[in-house]
Design a protein around this motif. Sequence first.
Motif, PDB file in Angstrom:
ATOM      1  N   SER A 139       5.715 -11.333  -8.949  1.00  0.00           N
ATOM      2  CA  SER A 139       5.857 -10.567  -7.698  1.00  0.00           C
ATOM      3  C   SER A 139       4.982  -9.321  -7.742  1.00  0.00           C
ATOM      4  CB  SER A 139       7.322 -10.177  -7.497  1.00  0.00           C
ATOM      5  OG  SER A 139       7.463  -9.379  -6.339  1.00  0.00           O
ATOM      6  N   ILE A 140       4.933  -8.671  -8.908  1.00  0.00           N
ATOM      7  CA  ILE A 140       4.093  -7.481  -9.080  1.00  0.00           C
ATOM      8  C   ILE A 140       2.625  -7.830  -8.856  1.00  0.00           C
ATOM      9  CG2 ILE A 140       3.133  -5.938 -10.857  1.00  0.00           C
ATOM     10  CD1 ILE A 140       5.998  -5.551 -11.892  1.00  0.00           C
ATOM     11  N   GLU A 141       2.181  -8.947  -9.459  1.00  0.00           N
ATOM     12  CA  GLU A 141       0.776  -9.359  -9.310  1.00  0.00           C
ATOM     13  C   GLU A 141       0.445  -9.632  -7.846  1.00  0.00           C
ATOM     14  OE1 GLU A 141      -1.623  -9.144 -11.616  1.00  0.00           O
ATOM     15  OE2 GLU A 141       0.043  -8.211 -12.706  1.00  0.00           O
ATOM     16  N   HIS A 142       1.389 -10.290  -7.163  1.00  0.00           N
ATOM     17  CA  HIS A 142       1.167 -10.602  -5.746  1.00  0.00           C
ATOM     18  C   HIS A 142       1.090  -9.314  -4.922  1.00  0.00           C
ATOM     19  CE1 HIS A 142       1.487 -12.393  -1.799  1.00  0.00           C
ATOM     20  NE2 HIS A 142       2.575 -11.689  -1.547  1.00  0.00           N
ATOM     21  N   LYS A 143       2.017  -8.389  -5.178  1.00  0.00           N
ATOM     22  CA  LYS A 143       2.031  -7.128  -4.434  1.00  0.00           C
ATOM     23  C   LYS A 143       0.776  -6.303  -4.730  1.00  0.00           C
ATOM     24  CE  LYS A 143       7.058  -6.766  -3.978  1.00  0.00           C
ATOM     25  NZ  LYS A 143       7.164  -6.926  -2.521  1.00  0.00           N
ATOM     26  N   LYS A 144       0.329  -6.338  -5.986  1.00  0.00           N
ATOM     27  CA  LYS A 144      -0.899  -5.608  -6.346  1.00  0.00           C
ATOM     28  C   LYS A 144      -2.105  -6.167  -5.592  1.00  0.00           C
ATOM     29  CE  LYS A 144       0.172  -3.732 -10.922  1.00  0.00           C
ATOM     30  NZ  LYS A 144      -0.051  -3.848 -12.366  1.00  0.00           N
ATOM     31  N   GLU A 145      -2.111  -7.493  -5.440  1.00  0.00           N
ATOM     32  CA  GLU A 145      -3.203  -8.145  -4.697  1.00  0.00           C
ATOM     33  C   GLU A 145      -3.160  -7.733  -3.225  1.00  0.00           C
ATOM     34  OE1 GLU A 145      -4.752 -12.645  -3.678  1.00  0.00           O
ATOM     35  OE2 GLU A 145      -3.433 -12.396  -5.406  1.00  0.00           O
ATOM     36  N   VAL A 146      -1.941  -7.714  -2.670  1.00  0.00           N
ATOM     37  CA  VAL A 146      -1.773  -7.300  -1.272  1.00  0.00           C
ATOM     38  C   VAL A 146      -2.202  -5.842  -1.104  1.00  0.00           C
ATOM     39  CG1 VAL A 146      -0.108  -6.913   0.602  1.00  0.00           C
ATOM     40  CG2 VAL A 146       0.071  -8.964  -0.801  1.00  0.00           C
ATOM     41  N   ILE A 147      -1.800  -4.984  -2.044  1.00  0.00           N
ATOM     42  CA  ILE A 147      -2.168  -3.559  -2.000  1.00  0.00           C
ATOM     43  C   ILE A 147      -3.683  -3.395  -2.067  1.00  0.00           C
ATOM     44  CG2 ILE A 147      -2.094  -1.381  -3.314  1.00  0.00           C
ATOM     45  CD1 ILE A 147       0.863  -2.118  -4.010  1.00  0.00           C
ATOM     46  N   SER A 148      -4.322  -4.200  -2.937  1.00  0.00           N
ATOM     47  CA  SER A 148      -5.778  -4.153  -3.079  1.00  0.00           C
ATOM     48  C   SER A 148      -6.460  -4.527  -1.764  1.00  0.00           C
ATOM     49  CB  SER A 148      -6.222  -5.099  -4.194  1.00  0.00           C
ATOM     50  OG  SER A 148      -7.619  -5.127  -4.281  1.00  0.00           O
ATOM     51  N   ASN A 149      -5.953  -5.596  -1.115  1.00  0.00           N
ATOM     52  CA  ASN A 149      -6.510  -6.022   0.174  1.00  0.00           C
ATOM     53  C   ASN A 149      -6.279  -4.967   1.244  1.00  0.00           C
ATOM     54  OD1 ASN A 149      -7.368  -8.470  -0.869  1.00  0.00           O
ATOM     55  ND2 ASN A 149      -5.501  -9.560  -0.294  1.00  0.00           N
ATOM     56  N   LEU A 150      -5.075  -4.358   1.196  1.00  0.00           N
ATOM     57  CA  LEU A 150      -4.758  -3.299   2.158  1.00  0.00           C
ATOM     58  C   LEU A 150      -5.690  -2.105   1.973  1.00  0.00           C
ATOM     59  CD1 LEU A 150      -0.841  -3.189   2.246  1.00  0.00           C
ATOM     60  CD2 LEU A 150      -2.344  -3.699   4.152  1.00  0.00           C
ATOM     61  N   LYS A 151      -5.991  -1.796   0.719  1.00  0.00           N
ATOM     62  CA  LYS A 151      -6.883  -0.662   0.421  1.00  0.00           C
ATOM     63  C   LYS A 151      -8.278  -0.910   1.004  1.00  0.00           C
ATOM     64  CE  LYS A 151      -8.567   2.389  -3.225  1.00  0.00           C
ATOM     65  NZ  LYS A 151      -9.923   2.477  -2.638  1.00  0.00           N
ATOM     66  N   GLU A 152      -8.749  -2.157   0.844  1.00  0.00           N
ATOM     67  CA  GLU A 152     -10.064  -2.504   1.407  1.00  0.00           C
ATOM     68  C   GLU A 152     -10.059  -2.326   2.922  1.00  0.00           C
ATOM     69  OE1 GLU A 152     -11.723  -6.298   0.304  1.00  0.00           O
ATOM     70  OE2 GLU A 152     -11.218  -6.002  -1.807  1.00  0.00           O
ATOM     71  N   LYS A 153      -8.985  -2.842   3.543  1.00  0.00           N
ATOM     72  CA  LYS A 153      -8.857  -2.717   5.003  1.00  0.00           C
ATOM     73  C   LYS A 153      -8.755  -1.259   5.416  1.00  0.00           C
ATOM     74  CE  LYS A 153      -6.594  -6.952   6.616  1.00  0.00           C
ATOM     75  NZ  LYS A 153      -5.344  -7.491   7.168  1.00  0.00           N
ATOM     76  N   LEU A 154      -7.932  -0.515   4.661  1.00  0.00           N
ATOM     77  CA  LEU A 154      -7.708   0.900   4.961  1.00  0.00           C
ATOM     78  C   LEU A 154      -9.001   1.694   4.836  1.00  0.00           C
ATOM     79  CD1 LEU A 154      -5.572   3.019   5.687  1.00  0.00           C
ATOM     80  CD2 LEU A 154      -5.075   3.264   3.267  1.00  0.00           C
ATOM     81  N   ASP A 155      -9.760   1.425   3.793  1.00  0.00           N
ATOM     82  CA  ASP A 155     -11.042   2.118   3.588  1.00  0.00           C
ATOM     83  C   ASP A 155     -12.003   1.821   4.739  1.00  0.00           C
ATOM     84  OD1 ASP A 155     -10.108   3.166   1.251  1.00  0.00           O
ATOM     85  OD2 ASP A 155     -11.173   1.781  -0.071  1.00  0.00           O
ATOM     86  N   ALA A 156     -12.047   0.530   5.133  1.00  0.00           N
ATOM     87  CA  ALA A 156     -12.950   0.120   6.224  1.00  0.00           C
ATOM     88  C   ALA A 156     -12.522   0.772   7.544  1.00  0.00           C
ATOM     89  CB  ALA A 156     -12.959  -1.398   6.353  1.00  0.00           C
ATOM     90  N   LYS A 157     -11.211   0.720   7.830  1.00  0.00           N
ATOM     91  CA  LYS A 157     -10.703   1.295   9.085  1.00  0.00           C
ATOM     92  C   LYS A 157     -10.862   2.816   9.102  1.00  0.00           C
ATOM     93  CE  LYS A 157      -9.093  -2.402  11.207  1.00  0.00           C
ATOM     94  NZ  LYS A 157      -9.619  -2.838  12.522  1.00  0.00           N
ATOM     95  N   SER A 158     -10.631   3.459   7.951  1.00  0.00           N
ATOM     96  CA  SER A 158     -10.766   4.917   7.859  1.00  0.00           C
ATOM     97  C   SER A 158     -12.211   5.341   8.099  1.00  0.00           C
ATOM     98  CB  SER A 158     -10.293   5.420   6.495  1.00  0.00           C
ATOM     99  OG  SER A 158      -8.923   5.178   6.319  1.00  0.00           O
ATOM    100  N   SER A 159     -13.133   4.560   7.538  1.00  0.00           N
ATOM    101  CA  SER A 159     -14.561   4.840   7.717  1.00  0.00           C
ATOM    102  C   SER A 159     -14.950   4.662   9.186  1.00  0.00           C
ATOM    103  CB  SER A 159     -15.377   3.891   6.832  1.00  0.00           C
ATOM    104  OG  SER A 159     -16.743   4.054   7.077  1.00  0.00           O
TER     105      SER A 159
END
Length: 259
Positions: A125-145
Amino acid sequence: MTNTKELSVEDKLRAIYDLQLIDSRIDEIRNVRGELPLEVEDLEDEVAGLSTRSEKLKGELEVIEEQIKAKKIAIEEHKEVIKKYTKQQESVRNNREFNSLTKEVEFQELEIQLAEKQIKEMKASIEHKKEVISNLKEKLDAKSSHLKHKKSELDAIMAETQKEETFLTEKSAEYSAQIEDRLLAAYNRIRSSVRNGLAVVSIERGASAGSFFTIPPQTQVEIASRKKIITDEHSGRILVDTQLAEEEKEKMEQLFSKF
């Protein structure tokens, strides 16, 4: 109180046409901004949503890691109990006591197996959540930019137009105050019901501006006489003659040229 009752029909027509020219200029300024303010607002909402979701997942990770620690402590405790029961088996007096201790050992071993299984599931579950967080970070960085770029674009437009818009908005209120309530209400009603916001138009080539419907010559004479307020029977717009329109446009151009 304004002295609107003292205005002649011609003065009223000039005032309402001036108001139209000012409001149309404000419309132009706002059209330059277009959908940018809404785009910025939507992006801000998206960034806030992604940040909230990311923080929530990080919080869930911390909870799961604490649960794993608790399970590991429990496993060690089970192992200690097994050691204790195994040692006790060495000094039992009969089979019944031995079997009872064996069952206790087996129970503790099952508890260990269950805890290990749960730890494995929690780690997955941790690995899955970390993957989701990583994807969210990419999206967040793109949207923030993207948000930063759009805000910069909007700020630049606002910097260019805000002073003029504020000035014209004040002028719009000033000119509105000179117009009698019924006429102003009609102007606002027509303006809100037409796509281009034109409630007052001039005569162009025998028809009201932007219309293909010809205005009868007698009506054109009446409009030019400026003795009463006449509306286009097809669009409902207030009509003014070409000469009055040109004079007021020239006057308003001087006002607009300050910016």
